[in-house]
Design an enzyme around this catalytic site. Structure first.
Site, PDB file in Angstrom:
ATOM      1  CE1 TYR A 181      -3.798   2.379   0.735  1.00  0.00           C
ATOM      2  CE2 TYR A 181      -2.487   3.135   2.590  1.00  0.00           C
ATOM      3  CZ  TYR A 181      -3.568   3.294   1.751  1.00  0.00           C
ATOM      4  OH  TYR A 181      -4.413   4.358   1.930  1.00  0.00           O
ATOM      5  CE  LYS A 185      -2.999   5.575  -1.059  1.00  0.00           C
ATOM      6  NZ  LYS A 185      -4.097   5.981  -1.944  1.00  0.00           N
ATOM      7  CE  LYS A 224      -7.646   3.241   7.135  1.00  0.00           C
ATOM      8  NZ  LYS A 224      -6.598   4.195   6.922  1.00  0.00           N
ATOM      9  CB  THR A 253       0.689   6.111  19.591  1.00  0.00           C
ATOM     10  OG1 THR A 253       1.971   6.036  18.950  1.00  0.00           O
ATOM     11  CG2 THR A 253       0.818   5.861  21.085  1.00  0.00           C
ATOM     12  NE  ARG A 254      -1.285   3.406  13.223  1.00  0.00           N
ATOM     13  CZ  ARG A 254      -0.350   2.614  13.744  1.00  0.00           C
ATOM     14  NH1 ARG A 254       0.367   3.004  14.767  1.00  0.00           N
ATOM     15  NH2 ARG A 254      -0.121   1.411  13.222  1.00  0.00           N
TER      16      ARG A 254
HETATM   17  N1  LIG Z   1      -9.469   6.470   5.313  1.00  0.00           N
HETATM   18  C1  LIG Z   1      -8.223   6.722   5.671  1.00  0.00           C
HETATM   19  O1  LIG Z   1      -7.922   6.752   6.869  1.00  0.00           O
HETATM   20  C2  LIG Z   1      -7.159   6.989   4.627  1.00  0.00           C
HETATM   21  C3  LIG Z   1      -5.849   7.216   5.059  1.00  0.00           C
HETATM   22  C4  LIG Z   1      -4.863   7.451   4.103  1.00  0.00           C
HETATM   23  C5  LIG Z   1      -5.188   7.476   2.764  1.00  0.00           C
HETATM   24  N2  LIG Z   1      -6.480   7.239   2.371  1.00  0.00           N
HETATM   25  C6  LIG Z   1      -6.761   7.270   0.939  1.00  0.00           C
HETATM   26  O2  LIG Z   1      -7.938   8.034   0.683  1.00  0.00           O
HETATM   27  C7  LIG Z   1      -8.665   7.477  -0.413  1.00  0.00           C
HETATM   28  C8  LIG Z   1     -10.099   7.221  -0.001  1.00  0.00           C
HETATM   29  O3  LIG Z   1     -10.120   6.351   1.126  1.00  0.00           O
HETATM   30  P1  LIG Z   1     -11.458   5.905   1.867  1.00  0.00           P
HETATM   31  O4  LIG Z   1     -11.152   5.779   3.308  1.00  0.00           O
HETATM   32  O5  LIG Z   1     -12.579   6.738   1.423  1.00  0.00           O
HETATM   33  O6  LIG Z   1     -11.596   4.432   1.299  1.00  0.00           O
HETATM   34  P2  LIG Z   1     -12.898   3.632   0.809  1.00  0.00           P
HETATM   35  O7  LIG Z   1     -12.485   2.206   0.686  1.00  0.00           O
HETATM   36  O8  LIG Z   1     -14.077   3.950   1.683  1.00  0.00           O
HETATM   37  O9  LIG Z   1     -13.161   4.262  -0.629  1.00  0.00           O
HETATM   38  C9  LIG Z   1     -12.408   3.934  -1.754  1.00  0.00           C
HETATM   39  C10 LIG Z   1     -13.379   3.653  -2.864  1.00  0.00           C
HETATM   40  O10 LIG Z   1     -12.641   3.412  -4.065  1.00  0.00           O
HETATM   41  C11 LIG Z   1     -13.383   2.466  -4.807  1.00  0.00           C
HETATM   42  N3  LIG Z   1     -12.527   1.819  -5.797  1.00  0.00           N
HETATM   43  C12 LIG Z   1     -11.506   0.941  -5.577  1.00  0.00           C
HETATM   44  N4  LIG Z   1     -10.979   0.547  -6.741  1.00  0.00           N
HETATM   45  C13 LIG Z   1     -11.686   1.174  -7.714  1.00  0.00           C
HETATM   46  C14 LIG Z   1     -11.624   1.154  -9.123  1.00  0.00           C
HETATM   47  N5  LIG Z   1     -10.727   0.394  -9.763  1.00  0.00           N
HETATM   48  N6  LIG Z   1     -12.525   1.893  -9.822  1.00  0.00           N
HETATM   49  C15 LIG Z   1     -13.447   2.653  -9.177  1.00  0.00           C
HETATM   50  N7  LIG Z   1     -13.550   2.704  -7.840  1.00  0.00           N
HETATM   51  C16 LIG Z   1     -12.673   1.977  -7.117  1.00  0.00           C
HETATM   52  C17 LIG Z   1     -13.889   1.475  -3.773  1.00  0.00           C
HETATM   53  O11 LIG Z   1     -14.982   0.732  -4.269  1.00  0.00           O
HETATM   54  C18 LIG Z   1     -14.236   2.398  -2.621  1.00  0.00           C
HETATM   55  O12 LIG Z   1     -15.604   2.735  -2.613  1.00  0.00           O
HETATM   56  C19 LIG Z   1      -7.899   6.239  -0.841  1.00  0.00           C
HETATM   57  O13 LIG Z   1      -7.037   6.559  -1.900  1.00  0.00           O
HETATM   58  C20 LIG Z   1      -7.087   5.887   0.382  1.00  0.00           C
HETATM   59  O14 LIG Z   1      -5.936   5.155   0.065  1.00  0.00           O
HETATM   60  C21 LIG Z   1      -7.461   7.005   3.281  1.00  0.00           C
END
Ligand SMILES: NC(=O)c1ccc[n+]([C@@H]2O[C@H](COP(=O)([O-])OP(=O)(O)OC[C@H]3O[C@@H](n4cnc5c(N)ncnc54)[C@H](O)[C@@H]3O)[C@@H](O)[C@H]2O)c1
Length: 366
Positions: A181, A185, A224, A253-254
């Protein structure tokens, strides 16, 4: 080697980059309320909330995209165009970006530690999403492109102690990201930096630190820590069995950022000319251990749980916090919703979802 060791450093340090990746920033025309905004991953947590945020700000042409069937989307905002398409496929990305003025790419195959430690290949394959989306946005003539990076891009060797020093933007290099992951990124960040350096498309890169809040994944394996602890507490109360199993020894911790701060931060970072192609932390700096997080949820729920610890469960790095010096300097702002406030709202929402599902109704869980 020219250029890369300093990529991701605050702007000051980037003045040492070679000439070819310095660009004059031309001022954008004012974004009109009927300009097309494209948001991918919008069936998920953050992007779904982002579509609602822009709609509430008065934008009338928002295209929300996700590969999930529509009935699984957490949030569907009235008036927002919803497309069910897989954006790891290039042709779909072209279709999605047609006519876009701004593109926000938040689609990724991701989840909490339980997911990203087990499914590294799935996580790495998200590289296809950003690779095709950034190219499609560029070809469509989009003015700005946003990429959702993560604190998992940071060097894991700096996160081996629960009493961590908060991570600042330059800590991504020398690189030793989270396997799978995190590396995806980091490489996608590079794509965004080069689309600005080489091709002049304005890109924005935010490194999110754990985001939580209503309308996110709360069950099913991708959730999470805050959502998982809320759900386990609600289950314990419902089953009248006041026990909770915690992953790891609970000392990790986070910091956790509330969703409202996240969408506001995305908007600010995307529209800051001083932050073009410059990775920046978007996270809370309120550090807490997992044990203390459980105590906060207990307090909200009004119960005391008997705790057990699964020491074999995935738990990620020992400690991680966001150093917000750079964002405060650049935006005169940082995510500041108190965990107590955000957690209470999240608990209430998950409780509603839990009992709705118990009645046999469909709810989105991820
Ligand atoms: N939530 C967090 O704490 C967090 C932390 C760091 C980074 N991020 C990043 O933020 C972004 C959003 O995260 P989130 O928490 O909303 O996650 P989430 O899983 O709720 O949403 C991601 C969405 O992307 C969709 N998706 C995946 N592959 C796809 C594809 N090929 N085509 C179309 N849709 C697709 C999934 O179906 C999902 O609904 C991501 O890039 C994630 O890596 C999130």
């Amino acid at each position: 080697m020219a250029g890369w060791p300093t990529a991701g450093l605050p702007l000051l340090a980037q003045t040492t980059l070679p000439m070819e990746i310095k660009r004059l920033v031309e001022k954008d025309p004012k974004l009109r309320k009927d300009d097309l905004i494209v948001i991918t991953g919008a069936g998920g947590f953050i992007a779904g909330n982002l579509a609602r945020y822009f709609s509430r700000k008065g934008f009338t042409r928002i295209r929300a995209v996700d590969k999930k069937p529509l009935y699984e989307w957490y949030l569907r905002t009235p008036g927002v165009e919803c497309l069910c398409l897989d954006v790891s496929i290039e042709a779909n990305c072209r279709r999605v970006c047609e006519g876009a003025v701004e593109v926000y790419n938040l689609a990724a195959d991701m989840g909490g530690m339980g997911f990203i430690e087990r499914f590294r290949v799935e996580c790495l394959r998200s590289i296809l999403i950003n690779t095709h989306m950034v190219e499609a946005a560029y070809r469509a003539g989009a003015r700005r492109y946003f990429y959702s990076s993560s604190a998992c891009a940071y060097n894991t060797l700096l996160q081996q102690d629960p009493h961590v020093r908060a991570l600042k933007e330059s800590d991504a290099y020398p690189a030793m990201s989270e396997r799978g992951y995190g590396w995806e990124k980091l490489i996608s960040e590079m794509f965004c930096q080069e689309y600005w350096a080489e091709r002049g498309m304005k890109t924005a890169i935010a490194r999110f630190h754990n985001v939580y809040g209503p309308n996110g994944t709360w069950d099913g394996g991708r959730e999470k820590a805050p959502a998982a602890i809320c759900r386990k507490t609600i289950e314990a109360i419902d089953k009248n069995d006041l026990r909770i199993e915690i992953w790891g020894d609970g000392t990790a911790t986070r910091s956790f950022m509330y969703i409202d701060d996240c969408v506001k931060g995305i908007d600010m970072i995307m529209h800051s000319d001083a932050l073009i192609a410059t990775p920046i932390n978007l996270g809370s700096s309120e550090l807490i251990s997992i044990n203390d997080l459980v105590s906060k949820v207990e307090q909200i729920a009004g119960v005391k749980l008997k705790r057990s610890h699964d020491l074999n469960a995935p738990r990620g790095v020992a400690g991680r916090n966001s150093d917000n010096t750079f964002i405060k300097k650049m935006l005169k702002w940082e995510p500041d919703t108190k965990l107590d406030v955000g957690l209470a709202a999240t608990y209430k929402w998950i409780e509603q979802q839990y009992y709705t599902r118990k009645k046999g109704k469909r709810v989105g869980i991820g």
